[in-house]
Design an enzyme around this catalytic site. Sequence first.
Site, PDB file in Angstrom:
ATOM      1  N   GLU A 140      35.586  41.921 -27.973  1.00  0.00           N
ATOM      2  CA  GLU A 140      35.393  43.243 -27.170  1.00  0.00           C
ATOM      3  C   GLU A 140      34.189  43.666 -27.488  1.00  0.00           C
ATOM      4  OE1 GLU A 140      37.839  46.463 -26.931  1.00  0.00           O
ATOM      5  OE2 GLU A 140      39.707  45.288 -26.986  1.00  0.00           O
TER       6      GLU A 140
ATOM      7  N   GLU B 281      43.129  45.456 -32.463  1.00  0.00           N
ATOM      8  CA  GLU B 281      42.896  46.698 -33.309  1.00  0.00           C
ATOM      9  C   GLU B 281      43.997  47.477 -33.863  1.00  0.00           C
ATOM     10  OE1 GLU B 281      40.366  49.280 -30.811  1.00  0.00           O
ATOM     11  OE2 GLU B 281      38.842  47.505 -30.377  1.00  0.00           O
TER      12      GLU B 281
HETATM   13  C1  FCB Z   1      38.697  49.413 -27.597  1.00  0.00           C
HETATM   14  C2  FCB Z   1      40.041  48.950 -27.000  1.00  0.00           C
HETATM   15  C3  FCB Z   1      39.885  48.927 -25.615  1.00  0.00           C
HETATM   16  C4  FCB Z   1      39.070  49.884 -25.006  1.00  0.00           C
HETATM   17  C5  FCB Z   1      37.783  49.936 -25.522  1.00  0.00           C
HETATM   18  C6  FCB Z   1      36.838  50.808 -24.884  1.00  0.00           C
HETATM   19  O1  FCB Z   1      38.694  50.123 -28.827  1.00  0.00           O
HETATM   20  O2  FCB Z   1      40.396  47.904 -27.651  1.00  0.00           O
HETATM   21  O3  FCB Z   1      41.258  48.857 -25.072  1.00  0.00           O
HETATM   22  O4  FCB Z   1      39.697  51.236 -24.799  1.00  0.00           O
HETATM   23  O5  FCB Z   1      37.792  50.379 -26.920  1.00  0.00           O
END
Ligand code: FCB
Length: 768
Positions: A356, A161
């Site tokens: 994620e 990210e």
């Molecule tokens: C993302 C992050 C991760 C966590 C989630 C909830 O943006 O990569 O580390 O904080 O959100």
Amino acid sequence: MFRDDFVWGVASSAYQVEGRDPEDGCGKNIWDTFAEEGRILDGKDAYTACDHMHRYKEDYKLMKLLGIKAYRFSMSWARILPDGTGRVNEKAIAMYRDMILSMKENGIEPYITMYHWEFPQALQDKGGWLNEDVIQWFGEYAKVVAENFSDICEYFITLNEPECFVGLGHLSGVHAPGLKLPYKDVFKIAHNALRAHGQAVINLRKYASRPIKVGYAPTCGMAYPATDSPEDIEAARKTLFGFHQPMDNWTWNVAWFNDPVFLGKYPEEGLKKFAEYLPEITDEDMELISQPLDFMGQNIYNGYMMRQGEDGEPEYVDREAGAAKTAAGWPVTPECFYYGVKFLYERYHLPLYITENGMSCHDDVSLDGRVHDPNRQNFLDLYISALQRANDDGADVRGYFLWTFLDNFEWDKGYTERFGIVYVDFKTQKRIVKDSAFWYQKIIESNGRELTVNKKTRPILFLNPVFKEMIWGGNQLAEKFGYEIPSDRTGECWAVSAHPNGDCTVREGEYAGRKLSELFKEEPELFGNLPLDRFPLLIKIIDAKADLSIQVHPDDAYAKVHENGSLGKTECWYILDCPEDATLVVGHNAGSREELKEMIDQKRWSELIREVPVKKGDFIQINPGTVHAIKGGLMILETQQNSDITYRVYDYDRLSNGKPRELHVQQSIDVITVPAPSAEDSVSHAADLPANTMNELIACDYYKVYKLTVTEPVSFEQEHPFLIMSVIEGEGLVNGQMIRKGDHFIFPSGFGKVDLQGDMTLIASSVK
Ligand code: FCB
């Protein structure tokens, strides 16, 4: 359906779970400093976090028990290289190697993320991402990672990210290092991060001891269309890859962080919009940034709705009041997994992993010692189902990593957000598996087949009745049932009907507005794929203010020949209401067909017809060939074959619109059963049947009819091809939805468990 080798995993990051040890040899990173400065909510830090560095063996055993097949985790740069470059911390190498090996012992495929936000403080002190040397620094770190882990790990991800660590870390300052730099610096940081990514890809491959797979894991909100119209879809696509963000939020940009990596160029629109802030961007930079990758990772949590506005431009659409949100306040928008994934795949065309996705809930240990998190389960079910649709529509989706396994340190929010499928008691470090983890286990085991979407859960089909005015009708359908009726001569409510003379429509839900006849043809599985050319039943409520004609119905064989292929009519009546001394006509007194003909010709009605006394709650089966008539004052629920064929024998010489209604004397004489069976045999008393059980009133070739009085909760499995229910008294709940007198609905085939409660009486029917 997902591919057979679909990767089902969980994701985490080093800083959020590992914790520290005075002996670990770890260097300091920017989040340690941020915590020391008291910039984490409630003054917390990640010194212990989930203590994963001491508990990983147990944690991987738990993953194995729950059937998890892959683990995306990150390595801490400053743990491996305490000064960011130079000296390697062998304890870190040993720990990460042991972690990977024990993952593998537990059948878990490791996916290493090199950088998940904990920048070494030593390098931050030299300018951090703003210093161009970061490209070499990160390259050196990549070399160490490749040399030490490529023999036991195949999958590597460079950056997690960049939108976040560039924007939150350097523009809004919400995340470490907590800076609010001028735009020019932030653009430089973004450009350096992308170059560092490229350098890492080169070095990972160069120093790996065998061919490895390398990817990248950006994030962003996904635009999705308000409707499926091509215009709205285009509005969403355009916005997703466009530049609509205000400048103080500019890093939340999909194209800026994806196009250079996957397409080798910055998007034109951005180059124009940001021109005054951009650093020098050379061809060599672009070549470095766009190193070929094996896959694209995408962290996707939510999206926003778009449509084409009247001026042809995309416009934002507000979500409806009360739309679902997570505990973090993030919108629950599974659509982003369908459209977002499709849009990303169309544009970048690389195998895609969701690196994620997940949600934070207000999880707590219940009195039974367990952690129930139905909201998370529902969220995951909706999202992964949408992902499956994107996959089925052609996006090359290879895997899904749920964020996250353990509740952990959620950056600036400290420990206030629980994203795990395993609950962590941070005082004792005890792990409790949440319900959602057991659910995920089933999804993994079935490769997604257990998703609700694949189990074809079907909605209850509530129907809009059709009303019929009759010369003998009244206003009781309004008075007693609360229907809006066309006039106070309304004789019939066709409550469940697929007959062309009154085809009911579905009231709500995914089939709203569809005609029952259409549904039966187009969605046959809803009705158990019955081998019939039309929906077999018709349910009516009859309000007879005056007597109905004396009539008779043909059977199937006669109707087929004489009525253009129609069905005959077998029917039955449940008496909803009637006066004290009510009667019905059922049967006749002729001994032979000659006598019948004679009595009809000579209009000896009182001699011919047989009247029987009836009470509320009586049930009468009317077979074809039975002379019958409903008398004034009665309200009846009728279950019948789907046919509208009636032969009128006598209509009391009444006039309708100044004329007598047509009689069908010859057909009647043809079909009337002679002699008639005894009237008593066809009337049964169903008023006082036991409550809370399905009482069968009749089972004949055409239907089965039941009466159910609910006074306590009643549950059963719906195992008929379909099951019709009509509420004739009272009110209550069906599977959590309010129902009341006058509601009619169908449980489709395979509906599953029906739960009823309240104080009500229902008449149910199905076919054999
Ligand atoms: C993302 C992050 C991760 C966590 C989630 C909830 O943006 O990569 O580390 O904080 O959100």
